[in-house]
Structure formats: structure tokens, C-alpha cells
Scaffold this motif. Structure first.
Motif, PDB file in Angstrom:
ATOM      1  N   SER A  77      20.701  58.305  38.552  1.00  0.00           N
ATOM      2  CA  SER A  77      19.959  58.939  39.640  1.00  0.00           C
ATOM      3  C   SER A  77      19.984  58.155  40.954  1.00  0.00           C
ATOM      4  N   ALA A  78      20.178  58.914  42.035  1.00  0.00           N
ATOM      5  CA  ALA A  78      20.130  58.319  43.374  1.00  0.00           C
ATOM      6  C   ALA A  78      18.690  58.093  43.818  1.00  0.00           C
ATOM      7  N   ARG A  79      17.731  58.647  43.049  1.00  0.00           N
ATOM      8  CA  ARG A  79      16.340  58.680  43.528  1.00  0.00           C
ATOM      9  C   ARG A  79      15.423  57.645  42.889  1.00  0.00           C
ATOM     10  N   GLY A 172      19.729  60.593  35.085  1.00  0.00           N
ATOM     11  CA  GLY A 172      19.952  61.111  36.432  1.00  0.00           C
ATOM     12  C   GLY A 172      19.870  62.621  36.464  1.00  0.00           C
ATOM     13  N   GLY A 173      20.149  63.188  37.619  1.00  0.00           N
ATOM     14  CA  GLY A 173      20.070  64.631  37.829  1.00  0.00           C
ATOM     15  C   GLY A 173      21.439  65.285  37.811  1.00  0.00           C
ATOM     16  N   PHE A 174      21.605  66.311  38.630  1.00  0.00           N
ATOM     17  CA  PHE A 174      22.844  67.095  38.610  1.00  0.00           C
ATOM     18  C   PHE A 174      24.086  66.237  38.895  1.00  0.00           C
ATOM     19  N   GLY A 175      23.972  65.328  39.856  1.00  0.00           N
ATOM     20  CA  GLY A 175      25.124  64.498  40.217  1.00  0.00           C
ATOM     21  C   GLY A 175      25.591  63.672  39.038  1.00  0.00           C
ATOM     22  N   THR A 176      24.628  63.093  38.341  1.00  0.00           N
ATOM     23  CA  THR A 176      24.930  62.257  37.186  1.00  0.00           C
ATOM     24  C   THR A 176      25.534  63.101  36.062  1.00  0.00           C
ATOM     25  N   LEU A 177      24.936  64.281  35.822  1.00  0.00           N
ATOM     26  CA  LEU A 177      25.444  65.148  34.754  1.00  0.00           C
ATOM     27  C   LEU A 177      26.866  65.611  35.083  1.00  0.00           C
ATOM     28  N   ASP A 178      27.105  65.882  36.341  1.00  0.00           N
ATOM     29  CA  ASP A 178      28.444  66.294  36.776  1.00  0.00           C
ATOM     30  C   ASP A 178      29.461  65.200  36.455  1.00  0.00           C
ATOM     31  N   GLU A 179      29.128  63.986  36.789  1.00  0.00           N
ATOM     32  CA  GLU A 179      30.048  62.867  36.552  1.00  0.00           C
ATOM     33  C   GLU A 179      30.244  62.635  35.056  1.00  0.00           C
ATOM     34  N   LEU A 180      29.157  62.744  34.302  1.00  0.00           N
ATOM     35  CA  LEU A 180      29.236  62.560  32.852  1.00  0.00           C
ATOM     36  C   LEU A 180      30.135  63.614  32.216  1.00  0.00           C
TER      37      LEU A 180
END
Ligand SMILES: CC(C)=CCNc1ncnc2c1ncn2[C@@H]1O[C@H](COP(=O)(O)O)[C@@H](O)[C@H]1O
Length: 255
Positions: A77-79, A172-180
Motif C-alpha cells: 500500500s502507498a497509504r 495493499g489495495g488495487f495497485g498492489t493486487l494488480d502487481e501481484l
């Protein structure tokens, strides 16, 4: 306005090497413009130029990272704030990765990315940040020692995979799930082999893994071997041990 004030102002926009301020700040990002179909046929005529720019971005990334040596990409997460337990784990993870001989690659932003870059820097290792142009860009975090800023998400994502021996993914959120899930898909389709993907944080990831088993596996949408590509751990040391064990240089894989 002093330079420091200007850097903090939301009225500033960085585009590659260029800094734009005031009325020159664009309202859209380069990615947005590419993905927008638009009403105007003239838009189409700018694509050939975009292809050149995309090419240049690949060259820039390859040039900077080719001599990096073994590295691990860390996502999350970026947050997250520094008082979060996951932030602390990311710092510790990065330290251990450096001690195991790896450079640490992140998205160069705040939260988990900052934590991992911080751990790598503090351990005396190589701290890499692959930033992305965003409308609300915060810039590279202060712990990045080698930074590359990308306009295009897909070019940046190539760098995460190409120059890493494995992935460690924190909550993390969407960004993390996307990368995963991009990494799992590349492994599943054998675009990349022998690529360890470790999920750090059992309380966060186990419910997702239950869903993957109960829904995806039960419905036959993934194989058992696909599910086994993902390992959930709680201890950063365990994450590093799994990365070392699955390192494609050691395992002899190629992609
Ligand atoms: C506070 C905030 C949203 C800042 C955005 N600044 C960012 N800078 C760099 N990479 C990012 C940023 N936001 C998302 N990402 C990418 O998406 C992942 C985190 O997305 P998320 O917070 O889980 O969904 C990171 O691993 C990173 O590669």
C-alpha cells in the motif's frame, strides 16, 4: 516562492525531466491520454510519436537497471504510515534482503514503498524506486538512491519483473493486487519461470487465499499448482528464505 515551497506546492507537475507549474500543469496524465479514445481523429496521428516515447522509456529503464545485479521487488500500500506494523515489516524485510545480497526495487512512492527503500538504504544496500507519473504525484520518496520515473504503467511493470529475482507483496489495495496478479499470471503462463512470489502478512492475505481455493480452485478456474505459486508468511526472514530458495539464478530458470 522559494524552491522548497515550489516543490511542495500541488501546483507543480513533473513530466519526465520536465517540471511544469501554474497554468502549464496538465489536467491529464500521459497514460490517460493514451487510453482515452477521444472524439478527435487527429488524436490517432499522435500515436506514432507515442510509440517512440514508449520505446525511449524502455531504453531508459533498461539502461539504468541492466547492471543492478540481483534484486527483489517489494510491493504494498502507498497509504501506510510509519506507525503501521506493515511499514515496520517492510523496513525489516528490505534490510534482510540487502543482507542476503539483493537490491530492493519499489514503486518509489510513499507508504510501503518508502518503508522498503528506507530499510534498503539503512542497511547500506541498493535502494531503487520506479516511479510513475500520476495526477497527484508525490515524487520519489527520500530513501530512493536510484530512481527512474515512468510515464507508462506497462513499461514500469516490465522493469519490476525483468530486474527482480522475486516479489514480496505486503498488504495493499488495487495497485498492489494488480502487481501481484500480473506476476502470478506471468508465472502461470510461463512467461517467467522460477519466480518466487511471497505474500507477507498472514492476517491480511489468508482470507484472499481461502477465496482463491474455495472459489477459483473449486470452480476449476485455476490449478492447484497455480495456487501453490503463492506462499503466505508472517516473518520477513521467512520471506527472504523463500526468495533465496526460489531464486532463478540458483534454480537455473529462464524467461
Ligand atoms: C498516496 C498515494 C495514492 C500515492 C500514489 N503514489 C504512488 N507512487 C508510486 N507507485 C504507486 C503509487 N500509488 C500506487 N502505486 C503502485 O501501486 C502499488 C500500491 O498501490 P495501492 O496503494 O495498494 O493501491 C505500489 O506497489 C506501487 O507500485
Amino acid at each position: 516562492m522559494t524552491r522548497a515551497q515550489a516543490a511542495k506546492s500541488s501546483d507543480e507537475y513533473r513530466k519526465g525531466a520536465t517540471t511544469l507549474r501554474g497554468s502549464k500543469v496538465p489536467q491529464t496524465t500521459t497514460d490517460q491520454q493514451l487510453l482515452d479514445r477521444g472524439q478527435d481523429a487527429d488524436w490517432v496521428h499522435t500515436d506514432p510519436w507515442r510509440v517512440m516515447r514508449i520505446q525511449a522509456e524502455f531504453v531508459e529503464g533498461f539502461d539504468t537497471l541492466a547492471q543492478l545485479g540481483p534484486a527483489v521487488s517489494v510491493f504494498g500500500s502507498a497509504r501506510l504510515k510509519p506507525d503501521s506494523e506493515h511499514y515496520a515489516k517492510a523496513v525489516q524485510l528490505a534490510r534482510l534482503l540487502v543482507e542476503a545480497g539483493y537490491a530492493v526495487i519499489t514503486g518509489g512512492g510513499p507508504g510501503t514503498m518508502e518503508a522498503a527503500n528506507r530499510g534498503a538504504r539503512e542497511a547500506g544496500g541498493t535502494s531503487v524506486g520506479l516511479g510513475i507519473e500520476l495526477p497527484f504525484e508525490a515524487g520519489l520518496n527520500e530513501y530512493v538512491d536510484i530512481g527512474v520515473n515512468f510515464r507508462y504503467f506497462f513499461v514500469r511493470k516490465t522493469m519490476f519483473v525483468k530486474y527482480a529475482e522475486g516479489y514480496v507483496v505486503l498488504p495493499g489495495g488495487f495497485g498492489t493486487l494488480d502487481e501481484l496478479f500480473e506476476a502470478v499470471t506471468l508465472a502461470q503462463t510461463r512467461k517467467v519461470t522460477s519466480f518466487p512470489i511471497v505474500l507477507l502478512g498472514g492476517a491480511f492475505w489468508s482470507p484472499m487465499m481461502d477465496w482463491v481455493r474455495d472459489s477459483l480452485l473449486t470452480a476449476g478456474m485455476v490449478n492447484e499448482s497455480d495456487v501453490e505459486r503463492l506462499t503466505v508468511v508472517d516473518d520477513p526472514a521467512e520471506a527472504v528464505a523463500l526468495i533465496v530458495a526460489g531464486d532463478r539464478r540458483i534454480a537455473g530458470g529462464d524467461w
